[in-house]
Scaffold this motif. Structure first.
Motif, PDB file in Angstrom:
ATOM      1  N   PRO A  86       0.801  -1.165  -0.006  1.00 52.09           N
ATOM      2  CA  PRO A  86       0.108   0.137  -0.042  1.00 52.09           C
ATOM      3  C   PRO A  86       0.829   1.243   0.146  1.00 52.09           C
ATOM      4  N   SER A  87       1.954   1.153   0.723  1.00 49.99           N
ATOM      5  CA  SER A  87       2.812   2.488   0.696  1.00 49.99           C
ATOM      6  C   SER A  87       3.478   2.693  -0.564  1.00 49.99           C
ATOM      7  N   ASP A  88       3.923   1.543  -1.251  1.00 52.52           N
ATOM      8  CA  ASP A  88       4.593   1.801  -2.612  1.00 52.52           C
ATOM      9  C   ASP A  88       3.600   2.232  -3.499  1.00 52.52           C
ATOM     10  N   PHE A  89       2.294   1.778  -3.666  1.00 53.71           N
ATOM     11  CA  PHE A  89       1.126   2.370  -4.570  1.00 53.71           C
ATOM     12  C   PHE A  89       0.825   3.694  -4.184  1.00 53.71           C
ATOM     13  N   GLN A  90       0.988   4.050  -2.706  1.00 51.32           N
ATOM     14  CA  GLN A  90       0.484   5.489  -2.685  1.00 51.32           C
ATOM     15  C   GLN A  90       1.562   6.506  -3.241  1.00 51.32           C
ATOM     16  N   LEU A  91       2.912   6.101  -3.125  1.00 48.19           N
ATOM     17  CA  LEU A  91       4.108   6.788  -3.650  1.00 48.19           C
ATOM     18  C   LEU A  91       4.070   6.757  -5.179  1.00 48.19           C
ATOM     19  N   LEU A  92       3.554   5.672  -5.690  1.00 50.63           N
ATOM     20  CA  LEU A  92       3.530   5.716  -7.237  1.00 50.63           C
ATOM     21  C   LEU A  92       2.551   6.453  -7.647  1.00 50.63           C
ATOM     22  N   CYS A  93       1.258   6.794  -7.084  1.00 52.19           N
ATOM     23  CA  CYS A  93       0.345   7.420  -7.454  1.00 52.19           C
ATOM     24  C   CYS A  93       0.472   8.865  -7.259  1.00 52.19           C
ATOM     25  N   ARG A  94       1.473   9.357  -6.223  1.00 53.54           N
ATOM     26  CA  ARG A  94       1.620  10.558  -5.785  1.00 53.54           C
ATOM     27  C   ARG A  94       2.671  11.215  -7.055  1.00 53.54           C
ATOM     28  N   ARG A  95       3.614  10.284  -7.284  1.00 50.86           N
ATOM     29  CA  ARG A  95       4.525  10.641  -8.583  1.00 50.86           C
ATOM     30  C   ARG A  95       3.666  10.667  -9.610  1.00 50.86           C
ATOM     31  N   TRP A  96       2.703  10.184  -9.985  1.00 56.91           N
ATOM     32  CA  TRP A  96       1.819   9.949 -11.462  1.00 56.91           C
ATOM     33  C   TRP A  96       1.148  11.386 -11.384  1.00 56.91           C
ATOM     34  N   GLY A  98       1.864  13.871  -9.821  1.00 65.20           N
ATOM     35  CA  GLY A  98       2.707  15.274  -9.668  1.00 65.20           C
ATOM     36  C   GLY A  98       2.839  15.834  -8.247  1.00 65.20           C
ATOM     37  N   VAL A  99       2.259  15.304  -7.415  1.00 61.53           N
ATOM     38  CA  VAL A  99       2.354  15.770  -6.078  1.00 61.53           C
ATOM     39  C   VAL A  99       3.530  15.724  -5.152  1.00 61.53           C
ATOM     40  N   ASN A 100       3.903  16.466  -4.512  1.00 62.42           N
ATOM     41  CA  ASN A 100       5.239  16.370  -3.793  1.00 62.42           C
ATOM     42  C   ASN A 100       5.147  15.355  -2.877  1.00 62.42           C
ATOM     43  N   LEU A 101       6.370  14.574  -2.842  1.00 61.38           N
ATOM     44  CA  LEU A 101       6.612  13.634  -1.759  1.00 61.38           C
ATOM     45  C   LEU A 101       6.880  13.889  -0.597  1.00 61.38           C
ATOM     46  N   PHE A 102       7.886  14.887  -0.521  1.00 60.66           N
ATOM     47  CA  PHE A 102       8.162  15.242   0.879  1.00 60.66           C
ATOM     48  C   PHE A 102       8.052  16.775   1.292  1.00 60.66           C
ATOM     49  N   PRO A 103       7.700  16.957   2.275  1.00 60.38           N
ATOM     50  CA  PRO A 103       7.204  18.395   2.984  1.00 60.38           C
ATOM     51  C   PRO A 103       8.221  19.433   2.726  1.00 60.38           C
ATOM     52  N   GLU A 106      14.525  19.481   3.265  1.00 59.64           N
ATOM     53  CA  GLU A 106      15.463  18.574   4.445  1.00 59.64           C
ATOM     54  C   GLU A 106      14.915  17.096   4.524  1.00 59.64           C
ATOM     55  N   ALA A 107      13.945  16.990   4.226  1.00 55.32           N
ATOM     56  CA  ALA A 107      13.274  15.624   4.388  1.00 55.32           C
ATOM     57  C   ALA A 107      13.345  14.886   3.307  1.00 55.32           C
ATOM     58  N   ALA A 108      14.031  15.541   2.117  1.00 52.08           N
ATOM     59  CA  ALA A 108      14.058  14.979   0.675  1.00 52.08           C
ATOM     60  C   ALA A 108      15.242  13.870   0.545  1.00 52.08           C
ATOM     61  N   LEU A 109      15.349  12.874   1.147  1.00 52.80           N
ATOM     62  CA  LEU A 109      16.669  12.030   1.189  1.00 52.80           C
ATOM     63  C   LEU A 109      16.078  11.022   0.523  1.00 52.80           C
ATOM     64  N   CYS A 110      16.809  10.357  -0.656  1.00 53.02           N
ATOM     65  CA  CYS A 110      16.548   9.181  -1.079  1.00 53.02           C
ATOM     66  C   CYS A 110      16.721   7.833  -0.053  1.00 53.02           C
ATOM     67  N   PRO A 111      15.498   7.138   0.040  1.00 50.71           N
ATOM     68  CA  PRO A 111      15.649   5.993   0.898  1.00 50.71           C
ATOM     69  C   PRO A 111      16.604   4.849   0.422  1.00 50.71           C
ATOM     70  N   ALA A 112      16.735   4.742  -1.044  1.00 50.27           N
ATOM     71  CA  ALA A 112      17.579   3.732  -1.479  1.00 50.27           C
ATOM     72  C   ALA A 112      19.146   4.070  -1.315  1.00 50.27           C
ATOM     73  N   CYS A 113      19.655   5.282  -1.702  1.00 44.27           N
ATOM     74  CA  CYS A 113      20.987   5.599  -1.837  1.00 44.27           C
ATOM     75  C   CYS A 113      21.348   6.546  -0.805  1.00 44.27           C
ATOM     76  N   VAL A 119      11.875  17.998  -3.331  1.00 46.93           N
ATOM     77  CA  VAL A 119      10.386  17.800  -2.939  1.00 46.93           C
ATOM     78  C   VAL A 119       9.460  16.532  -3.724  1.00 46.93           C
ATOM     79  N   GLN A 120       9.871  16.506  -4.826  1.00 49.47           N
ATOM     80  CA  GLN A 120       9.069  15.467  -5.732  1.00 49.47           C
ATOM     81  C   GLN A 120       9.774  14.277  -5.982  1.00 49.47           C
ATOM     82  N   GLY A 121      10.790  14.137  -5.262  1.00 51.67           N
ATOM     83  CA  GLY A 121      11.383  12.691  -5.104  1.00 51.67           C
ATOM     84  C   GLY A 121      12.412  12.489  -6.479  1.00 51.67           C
ATOM     85  N   ASP A 122      12.798  13.465  -6.905  1.00 50.82           N
ATOM     86  CA  ASP A 122      13.811  13.425  -8.083  1.00 50.82           C
ATOM     87  C   ASP A 122      15.295  13.669  -7.435  1.00 50.82           C
TER      88      ASP A 122
END
Length: 124
Positions: A86-96, A98-103, A106-113, A119-122
């Motif tokens: 569910p959290s992955d699907f919500q993230l994908l929908c937000r990107r689709w 064009g909604v900001n992923l991070f507030p 400062e909070a916009a750190l990539c969880p993978a690397c 703020v949009q996850g790029d």
């Protein structure tokens, strides 16, 4: 009333931009509804592209490609690997959408690397 998407930005009437200038006694040519729809869609897209950021323009161009939304129609099937958490699907929908992923940045750190993103996850 010519308004762009119901907002306060006035649109240029289709007649002045999509058809050749006409005299006061001339009539607009009869066109099929599909032709008017194509002309108006092109006109709105042109106006939209003139005011949006390049990232948003690129996102919309990608979404307009054939089968770009196929992932939304795929039935969930764990055996085929077609199941999102569910959290992955919500993230994908937000990107689709064009909604900001991070507030904030400062909070916009990539969880993978762990690198800094926007703020949009790029990655920046």
């Amino acid at each position: 009333d010519w308004r762009l998407f119901g907002g306060a930005t006035p649109m240029v009437p289709f007649r002045s931009t999509l058809l050749p200038p006409m005299g006061p006694r001339e009539r607009a040519p009869l066109l099929l509804q599909s032709t008017w729809s194509t002309l108006s869609s092109a006109h709105l897209t042109e106006q939209w592209d003139a005011v949006v950021a390049p990232r948003e323009r690129f996102r919309r161009q990608c979404q307009a490609q054939p089968h770009a939304a196929a992932w939304l129609m795929a039935p969930p099937c764990e055996a085929l690997g077609l199941l999102f958490a569910p959290s992955d699907f919500q993230l994908l929908c937000r990107r689709w959408l064009g909604v900001n992923l991070f507030p904030s940045l400062e909070a916009a750190l990539c969880p993978a690397c762990g690198s800094q993103g926007d703020v949009q996850g790029d990655h920046v």
